[in-house]
Design a protein around this motif. Sequence first.
Motif, PDB file in Angstrom:
ATOM      1  N   SER A 251     -11.908  79.960 -20.000  1.00 26.01           N
ATOM      2  CA  SER A 251     -11.501  78.954 -18.986  1.00 26.01           C
ATOM      3  C   SER A 251     -11.169  77.745 -19.572  1.00 26.01           C
ATOM      4  O   SER A 251     -10.258  77.216 -19.166  1.00 26.01           O
ATOM      5  CB  SER A 251     -12.699  78.448 -17.926  1.00 26.01           C
ATOM      6  OG  SER A 251     -13.768  78.203 -18.460  1.00 26.01           O
ATOM      7  N   ILE A 252     -11.658  77.338 -20.738  1.00 29.02           N
ATOM      8  CA  ILE A 252     -11.262  76.335 -21.798  1.00 29.02           C
ATOM      9  C   ILE A 252      -9.700  76.694 -22.037  1.00 29.02           C
ATOM     10  O   ILE A 252      -8.904  75.710 -22.003  1.00 29.02           O
ATOM     11  CB  ILE A 252     -12.274  76.086 -22.712  1.00 29.02           C
ATOM     12  CG1 ILE A 252     -13.593  75.400 -22.191  1.00 29.02           C
ATOM     13  CG2 ILE A 252     -11.442  74.938 -23.683  1.00 29.02           C
ATOM     14  CD1 ILE A 252     -14.540  75.189 -23.293  1.00 29.02           C
ATOM     15  N   ILE A 253      -9.607  77.743 -22.684  1.00 35.54           N
ATOM     16  CA  ILE A 253      -8.221  78.255 -23.088  1.00 35.54           C
ATOM     17  C   ILE A 253      -7.262  78.022 -22.249  1.00 35.54           C
ATOM     18  O   ILE A 253      -6.222  77.559 -22.226  1.00 35.54           O
ATOM     19  CB  ILE A 253      -8.579  79.422 -23.814  1.00 35.54           C
ATOM     20  CG1 ILE A 253      -9.319  79.630 -24.920  1.00 35.54           C
ATOM     21  CG2 ILE A 253      -7.146  79.906 -24.267  1.00 35.54           C
ATOM     22  CD1 ILE A 253      -9.644  80.866 -25.693  1.00 35.54           C
ATOM     23  N   THR A 254      -7.623  78.719 -20.909  1.00 36.77           N
ATOM     24  CA  THR A 254      -6.712  78.787 -19.737  1.00 36.77           C
ATOM     25  C   THR A 254      -6.356  77.410 -19.168  1.00 36.77           C
ATOM     26  O   THR A 254      -5.319  77.107 -18.881  1.00 36.77           O
ATOM     27  CB  THR A 254      -7.233  79.856 -18.680  1.00 36.77           C
ATOM     28  OG1 THR A 254      -7.624  80.854 -19.230  1.00 36.77           O
ATOM     29  CG2 THR A 254      -6.268  79.879 -17.533  1.00 36.77           C
ATOM     30  N   GLY A 255      -7.629  76.528 -19.209  1.00 38.92           N
ATOM     31  CA  GLY A 255      -7.200  75.394 -18.616  1.00 38.92           C
ATOM     32  C   GLY A 255      -6.323  74.221 -19.682  1.00 38.92           C
ATOM     33  O   GLY A 255      -5.673  73.633 -18.983  1.00 38.92           O
ATOM     34  N   PHE A 256      -6.611  74.490 -20.861  1.00 35.30           N
ATOM     35  CA  PHE A 256      -5.894  73.551 -21.727  1.00 35.30           C
ATOM     36  C   PHE A 256      -4.361  73.827 -21.835  1.00 35.30           C
ATOM     37  O   PHE A 256      -3.494  73.076 -21.533  1.00 35.30           O
ATOM     38  CB  PHE A 256      -6.351  73.731 -23.242  1.00 35.30           C
ATOM     39  CG  PHE A 256      -5.757  72.929 -24.040  1.00 35.30           C
ATOM     40  CD1 PHE A 256      -6.241  71.599 -24.292  1.00 35.30           C
ATOM     41  CD2 PHE A 256      -4.775  73.210 -25.003  1.00 35.30           C
ATOM     42  CE1 PHE A 256      -5.659  70.627 -25.252  1.00 35.30           C
ATOM     43  CE2 PHE A 256      -4.368  72.490 -25.846  1.00 35.30           C
ATOM     44  CZ  PHE A 256      -4.600  71.048 -25.927  1.00 35.30           C
ATOM     45  N   PHE A 257      -4.111  75.211 -21.719  1.00 34.72           N
ATOM     46  CA  PHE A 257      -2.646  75.665 -21.801  1.00 34.72           C
ATOM     47  C   PHE A 257      -1.752  75.440 -20.277  1.00 34.72           C
ATOM     48  O   PHE A 257      -0.910  75.211 -20.338  1.00 34.72           O
ATOM     49  CB  PHE A 257      -2.354  76.864 -22.493  1.00 34.72           C
ATOM     50  CG  PHE A 257      -2.684  76.788 -24.036  1.00 34.72           C
ATOM     51  CD1 PHE A 257      -1.682  76.276 -24.809  1.00 34.72           C
ATOM     52  CD2 PHE A 257      -3.853  77.181 -24.404  1.00 34.72           C
ATOM     53  CE1 PHE A 257      -1.925  76.418 -26.157  1.00 34.72           C
ATOM     54  CE2 PHE A 257      -4.225  77.016 -26.045  1.00 34.72           C
ATOM     55  CZ  PHE A 257      -3.156  76.739 -26.690  1.00 34.72           C
ATOM     56  N   SER A 258      -2.633  75.899 -19.383  1.00 33.24           N
ATOM     57  CA  SER A 258      -1.929  75.764 -18.093  1.00 33.24           C
ATOM     58  C   SER A 258      -2.065  74.316 -17.183  1.00 33.24           C
ATOM     59  O   SER A 258      -1.366  74.004 -16.516  1.00 33.24           O
ATOM     60  CB  SER A 258      -2.726  76.818 -17.167  1.00 33.24           C
ATOM     61  OG  SER A 258      -4.104  76.510 -16.782  1.00 33.24           O
ATOM     62  N   GLY A 259      -3.144  73.681 -17.648  1.00 29.25           N
ATOM     63  CA  GLY A 259      -3.480  72.384 -17.179  1.00 29.25           C
ATOM     64  C   GLY A 259      -3.801  72.249 -15.598  1.00 29.25           C
ATOM     65  O   GLY A 259      -3.681  71.558 -14.828  1.00 29.25           O
ATOM     66  N   ASP A 260      -4.260  73.541 -15.143  1.00 30.79           N
ATOM     67  CA  ASP A 260      -4.398  73.977 -13.738  1.00 30.79           C
ATOM     68  C   ASP A 260      -5.718  74.481 -13.341  1.00 30.79           C
ATOM     69  O   ASP A 260      -6.460  75.357 -13.919  1.00 30.79           O
ATOM     70  CB  ASP A 260      -3.463  75.228 -13.287  1.00 30.79           C
ATOM     71  CG  ASP A 260      -3.378  75.456 -11.729  1.00 30.79           C
ATOM     72  OD1 ASP A 260      -4.534  75.535 -11.188  1.00 30.79           O
ATOM     73  OD2 ASP A 260      -2.153  75.381 -11.256  1.00 30.79           O
ATOM     74  N   THR A 261      -6.664  73.409 -12.780  1.00 28.54           N
ATOM     75  CA  THR A 261      -7.984  73.702 -12.609  1.00 28.54           C
ATOM     76  C   THR A 261      -8.175  74.724 -11.303  1.00 28.54           C
ATOM     77  O   THR A 261      -9.260  75.201 -11.385  1.00 28.54           O
ATOM     78  CB  THR A 261      -8.597  72.281 -11.779  1.00 28.54           C
ATOM     79  OG1 THR A 261      -7.903  71.806 -10.383  1.00 28.54           O
ATOM     80  CG2 THR A 261      -8.469  71.123 -12.996  1.00 28.54           C
ATOM     81  N   ASN A 262      -7.114  75.146 -10.458  1.00 30.63           N
ATOM     82  CA  ASN A 262      -7.295  76.388  -9.558  1.00 30.63           C
ATOM     83  C   ASN A 262      -7.501  77.446 -10.393  1.00 30.63           C
ATOM     84  O   ASN A 262      -8.066  78.522 -10.179  1.00 30.63           O
ATOM     85  CB  ASN A 262      -6.370  76.192  -8.414  1.00 30.63           C
ATOM     86  CG  ASN A 262      -6.415  75.120  -7.555  1.00 30.63           C
ATOM     87  OD1 ASN A 262      -7.482  74.422  -7.558  1.00 30.63           O
ATOM     88  ND2 ASN A 262      -5.401  75.038  -6.433  1.00 30.63           N
ATOM     89  N   LEU A 263      -6.391  77.705 -11.419  1.00 26.91           N
ATOM     90  CA  LEU A 263      -6.159  78.833 -12.090  1.00 26.91           C
ATOM     91  C   LEU A 263      -7.633  79.010 -13.056  1.00 26.91           C
ATOM     92  O   LEU A 263      -8.093  80.145 -12.905  1.00 26.91           O
ATOM     93  CB  LEU A 263      -5.452  78.894 -13.192  1.00 26.91           C
ATOM     94  CG  LEU A 263      -5.176  79.921 -13.971  1.00 26.91           C
ATOM     95  CD1 LEU A 263      -4.853  81.209 -13.106  1.00 26.91           C
ATOM     96  CD2 LEU A 263      -3.799  79.748 -14.933  1.00 26.91           C
ATOM     97  N   THR A 264      -8.496  77.862 -13.629  1.00 30.07           N
ATOM     98  CA  THR A 264      -9.561  78.103 -14.221  1.00 30.07           C
ATOM     99  C   THR A 264     -10.756  78.319 -13.209  1.00 30.07           C
ATOM    100  O   THR A 264     -11.644  78.902 -13.508  1.00 30.07           O
ATOM    101  CB  THR A 264      -9.903  77.047 -15.036  1.00 30.07           C
ATOM    102  OG1 THR A 264      -9.974  75.840 -13.996  1.00 30.07           O
ATOM    103  CG2 THR A 264      -8.775  76.771 -16.090  1.00 30.07           C
ATOM    104  N   LEU A 265     -10.670  78.011 -12.063  1.00 30.20           N
ATOM    105  CA  LEU A 265     -11.762  78.325 -10.892  1.00 30.20           C
ATOM    106  C   LEU A 265     -12.068  79.940 -10.813  1.00 30.20           C
ATOM    107  O   LEU A 265     -13.202  80.230 -10.731  1.00 30.20           O
ATOM    108  CB  LEU A 265     -11.229  77.573  -9.608  1.00 30.20           C
ATOM    109  CG  LEU A 265     -12.309  78.117  -8.422  1.00 30.20           C
ATOM    110  CD1 LEU A 265     -13.843  77.964  -8.687  1.00 30.20           C
ATOM    111  CD2 LEU A 265     -11.948  77.500  -7.291  1.00 30.20           C
ATOM    112  N   LEU A 266     -10.758  80.510 -10.815  1.00 31.92           N
ATOM    113  CA  LEU A 266     -10.776  82.081 -10.691  1.00 31.92           C
ATOM    114  C   LEU A 266     -11.592  82.615 -11.736  1.00 31.92           C
ATOM    115  O   LEU A 266     -12.534  83.429 -11.658  1.00 31.92           O
ATOM    116  CB  LEU A 266      -9.520  82.614 -10.517  1.00 31.92           C
ATOM    117  CG  LEU A 266      -9.478  84.148 -10.148  1.00 31.92           C
ATOM    118  CD1 LEU A 266      -9.964  84.494  -8.547  1.00 31.92           C
ATOM    119  CD2 LEU A 266      -7.854  84.671 -10.264  1.00 31.92           C
TER     120      LEU A 266
END
Length: 409
Positions: A251-266
């Motif tokens: 989720s850290i990797i995904t959050g950093f590059f997407s900047g999207d908290t909803n995506l990291t929630l999944l």
Amino acid sequence: MKVWIKYLIGTILGIIAAFILPLNIPQIDVVAAGFSEFAIRFGRYALIPLIFFGSAMSLFNLRHNKHILKTSVWTFATIAGSTLILVILGLLTILVVQLPRIPITGEKISEVPAIDLKSLIFSIFPFSGFDSLKDGVYLLPVFVLAAFAGGACASDTNDSKPLLSVFESAMKLCQTMSTFFIEWLFVGLIAVSTYWVLQARVIFSTATFIPLFFMLLVDFLIVAGVIYPLILRFLCKDLHPYHVLYASLSSIITGFFSGDTNLTLLINQRHTKESLGLHDDVNYFSLPLFSIFARGGTALVTSVCFVTILRSYSSLGFTFFDVIWIFAVSFITSFALGNFPAGGTFVALTGICSMYGRGFEAGYLLLKPAVPILCSFAAAFDALSAVTGSYIVAVKTKKFDKIDLKHYI
């Protein structure tokens, strides 16, 4: 293969692709942006159904077992506590370390998204409850509808058995469906990281914002490597607190590059369940609330950026009341960013500049070119806070099963 390794490989491939592609060609940027947005939409596709059915079952179980008060108190206390810690850390570092000034820009104020509290409140209760499921951005209306559905089922368990069976079956189906999207998201991360690096190469080419980025990186390492492990060690009596950081890597990797908290929630919901062993009662109650309200990372980045703006315009120091004002506004504003899963840092920064006044209404324009990377740091902080906070809630409410590290996904 571990999920975080797949995500790391996808990210590395995207970075390599970005360095192969030439800069400052609009057509390439447009195509990369399109693929990146498609990947984010792909990753968030199963989120709303999963939140609705999972949260409905969670609220039913919590109310039926009379655990809702204790779980709610720990959830909101942890949200407030994590936000408080991050804002204090951000202000301490930026007040102690004197960053170079950002050159003044001649750009004029343009229309920017703003926090509309009235719209946020009204959207929680649309004219039709089914309208809550239409918006894939603001998750609170979905959560509230699910809470009413689950709570209503708990009020009359016998009559609700058929509906509860449907909710439980639908939740399991959505979990299976979300697993597919999470497993294949690493392919989308190639496009997401490619577009991110294309933007970052332009930002880093001036070297203006590198000291600011370095400070935020140090702050993140302090939080991830020192503060949160110490909290877990003493609050949860966890002898090996770094396993929570390990479970947060995807989720850290995904959050950093997407900047999207909803995506990291999944992604968080799968890792907290299958790696940390959190029960569904916490996974679908606390985690959505963390995603909506626990934006302490955004508050940290906002406070650091605002102090940087003030110092860039003036060499005058800060009074004690100025520091308290920045702290209070950054802290409070972070709880109203649920409608901005991406770009919340920029929205909060424009808002704080406007509220401060005194000729600084357009101060956010100094950092506008650096917004993509600033939002990346904020999302990484928030992803880690969501996993850590939910784990604390699960431990304190005894709603988790211990899983060996070798079995983490």
